[in-house]
Design an enzyme around this catalytic site. Structure first.
Site, PDB file in Angstrom:
ATOM      1  N   ARG A 113      14.314  58.558  94.851  1.00 25.28           N
ATOM      2  CA  ARG A 113      15.517  59.198  94.311  1.00 25.28           C
ATOM      3  C   ARG A 113      16.298  59.884  95.410  1.00 25.28           C
ATOM      4  O   ARG A 113      15.759  60.237  96.446  1.00 25.28           O
ATOM      5  CB  ARG A 113      15.117  60.262  93.268  1.00 25.28           C
ATOM      6  CG  ARG A 113      14.553  59.740  91.968  1.00 25.28           C
ATOM      7  CD  ARG A 113      15.576  59.034  91.102  1.00 25.28           C
ATOM      8  NE  ARG A 113      16.869  59.696  91.084  1.00 25.28           N
ATOM      9  CZ  ARG A 113      17.253  60.607  90.212  1.00 25.28           C
ATOM     10  NH1 ARG A 113      16.452  60.991  89.248  1.00 25.28           N
ATOM     11  NH2 ARG A 113      18.458  61.138  90.287  1.00 25.28           N
TER      12      ARG A 113
ATOM     13  N   ARG B 130      26.590  47.871 100.228  1.00 20.44           N
ATOM     14  CA  ARG B 130      26.942  46.510 100.650  1.00 20.44           C
ATOM     15  C   ARG B 130      27.359  46.504 102.119  1.00 20.44           C
ATOM     16  O   ARG B 130      26.953  45.645 102.899  1.00 20.44           O
ATOM     17  CB  ARG B 130      28.076  45.948  99.799  1.00 20.44           C
ATOM     18  CG  ARG B 130      27.687  45.631  98.398  1.00 20.44           C
ATOM     19  CD  ARG B 130      27.044  44.265  98.260  1.00 20.44           C
ATOM     20  NE  ARG B 130      26.701  44.017  96.874  1.00 20.44           N
ATOM     21  CZ  ARG B 130      25.472  43.876  96.428  1.00 20.44           C
ATOM     22  NH1 ARG B 130      24.444  43.936  97.236  1.00 20.44           N
ATOM     23  NH2 ARG B 130      25.253  43.651  95.140  1.00 20.44           N
TER      24      ARG B 130
ATOM     25  N   CYS C 119      26.211  50.367  89.334  1.00 19.58           N
ATOM     26  CA  CYS C 119      26.799  51.704  89.225  1.00 19.58           C
ATOM     27  C   CYS C 119      26.958  52.057  87.754  1.00 19.58           C
ATOM     28  O   CYS C 119      27.277  51.193  86.934  1.00 19.58           O
ATOM     29  CB  CYS C 119      28.157  51.753  89.898  1.00 19.58           C
ATOM     30  SG  CYS C 119      28.128  51.437  91.661  1.00 19.58           S
TER      31      CYS C 119
ATOM     32  N   GLU D  83      27.022  59.174  85.068  1.00 17.99           N
ATOM     33  CA  GLU D  83      26.046  60.205  84.706  1.00 17.99           C
ATOM     34  C   GLU D  83      26.555  60.892  83.430  1.00 17.99           C
ATOM     35  O   GLU D  83      27.771  60.952  83.199  1.00 17.99           O
ATOM     36  CB  GLU D  83      25.960  61.211  85.859  1.00 17.99           C
ATOM     37  CG  GLU D  83      24.780  62.133  85.838  1.00 17.99           C
ATOM     38  CD  GLU D  83      23.457  61.446  86.117  1.00 17.99           C
ATOM     39  OE1 GLU D  83      22.472  61.885  85.491  1.00 17.99           O
ATOM     40  OE2 GLU D  83      23.396  60.527  86.929  1.00 17.99           O
TER      41      GLU D  83
ATOM     42  N   ARG E  82      24.293  59.889  92.677  1.00 19.99           N
ATOM     43  CA  ARG E  82      22.830  59.833  92.641  1.00 19.99           C
ATOM     44  C   ARG E  82      22.402  58.395  92.837  1.00 19.99           C
ATOM     45  O   ARG E  82      23.144  57.475  92.532  1.00 19.99           O
ATOM     46  CB  ARG E  82      22.303  60.342  91.298  1.00 19.99           C
ATOM     47  CG  ARG E  82      22.503  61.826  91.047  1.00 19.99           C
ATOM     48  CD  ARG E  82      22.084  62.181  89.610  1.00 19.99           C
ATOM     49  NE  ARG E  82      22.073  63.603  89.363  1.00 19.99           N
ATOM     50  CZ  ARG E  82      23.128  64.319  88.993  1.00 19.99           C
ATOM     51  NH1 ARG E  82      24.300  63.730  88.827  1.00 19.99           N
ATOM     52  NH2 ARG E  82      23.013  65.614  88.776  1.00 19.99           N
TER      53      ARG E  82
ATOM     54  N   TYR F   6      18.002  64.752  99.044  1.00 19.64           N
ATOM     55  CA  TYR F   6      19.093  65.475  98.391  1.00 19.64           C
ATOM     56  C   TYR F   6      19.911  66.152  99.476  1.00 19.64           C
ATOM     57  O   TYR F   6      19.394  66.999 100.208  1.00 19.64           O
ATOM     58  CB  TYR F   6      18.540  66.479  97.370  1.00 19.64           C
ATOM     59  CG  TYR F   6      17.913  65.753  96.208  1.00 19.64           C
ATOM     60  CD1 TYR F   6      18.642  65.501  95.057  1.00 19.64           C
ATOM     61  CD2 TYR F   6      16.611  65.256  96.286  1.00 19.64           C
ATOM     62  CE1 TYR F   6      18.085  64.785  94.005  1.00 19.64           C
ATOM     63  CE2 TYR F   6      16.048  64.539  95.241  1.00 19.64           C
ATOM     64  CZ  TYR F   6      16.792  64.315  94.110  1.00 19.64           C
ATOM     65  OH  TYR F   6      16.247  63.595  93.068  1.00 19.64           O
TER      66      TYR F   6
ATOM     67  N   ARG G 176      17.411  69.844  93.448  1.00 20.10           N
ATOM     68  CA  ARG G 176      15.967  69.801  93.649  1.00 20.10           C
ATOM     69  C   ARG G 176      15.578  70.701  94.814  1.00 20.10           C
ATOM     70  O   ARG G 176      15.253  70.244  95.903  1.00 20.10           O
ATOM     71  CB  ARG G 176      15.511  68.365  93.923  1.00 20.10           C
ATOM     72  CG  ARG G 176      15.590  67.411  92.757  1.00 20.10           C
ATOM     73  CD  ARG G 176      14.675  67.786  91.587  1.00 20.10           C
ATOM     74  NE  ARG G 176      13.287  67.943  91.956  1.00 20.10           N
ATOM     75  CZ  ARG G 176      12.345  66.999  91.859  1.00 20.10           C
ATOM     76  NH1 ARG G 176      12.674  65.815  91.396  1.00 20.10           N
ATOM     77  NH2 ARG G 176      11.103  67.250  92.200  1.00 20.10           N
TER      78      ARG G 176
END
Length: 120
Positions: A7, A63, A74, A77, A89, A107, A115
């Site tokens: 992540r 890409r 894509c 959120e 994200r 992050y 986080r």
């Protein structure tokens, strides 16, 4: 070899095409470097953006980094009222010999607030 998910997130300065691509490039590059991955290790990557980022698809940055044979997607959120604005994200599915405990989730910038336990 195991399939693992890595992540990451980055906060973008503004909803501008070049800024989205720059921030996403920084994020993808950091995920790849910190986890010693190549594009051959990557199965797929899901990118999400907050609803205030619409100037470009973040997958375009991947890409341009050489993710030509990797499925990229894509999505938006969910719009949580107290959510951090202007965030890209990612969740990358990768093949690796590393155990889960050795994966480095990334992050960056203001997204470190998402986080605090693992932010770099």
């Amino acid at each position: 070899m195991a399939v693992r998910a890595v992540r990451g997130a980055v906060q973008v300065d503004a909803d501008e095409r070049e800024l989205i691509l720059e921030a996403t490039t920084e994020l993808v590059s950091a995920v790849m470097q910190r986890n010693e991955l190549t594009t051959d290790d990557v199965i797929s990557v899901l990118f999400t953006t907050t609803s205030d980022l619409t100037a470009e698809f973040p997958a375009l940055a991947a890409r341009k980094l050489g993710f030509t044979d990797v499925p990229l997607m894509c999505a938006g959120e969910i719009a949580v009222p107290h959510g951090l604005p202007r965030v890209v994200r990612l969740m990358a599915h990768v093949e690796t010999d590393r155990p889960k405990s050795e994966l480095q989730h990334v992050y960056l910038r203001g997204a470190q607030a998402l986080r605090l336990d693992i932010a770099q």
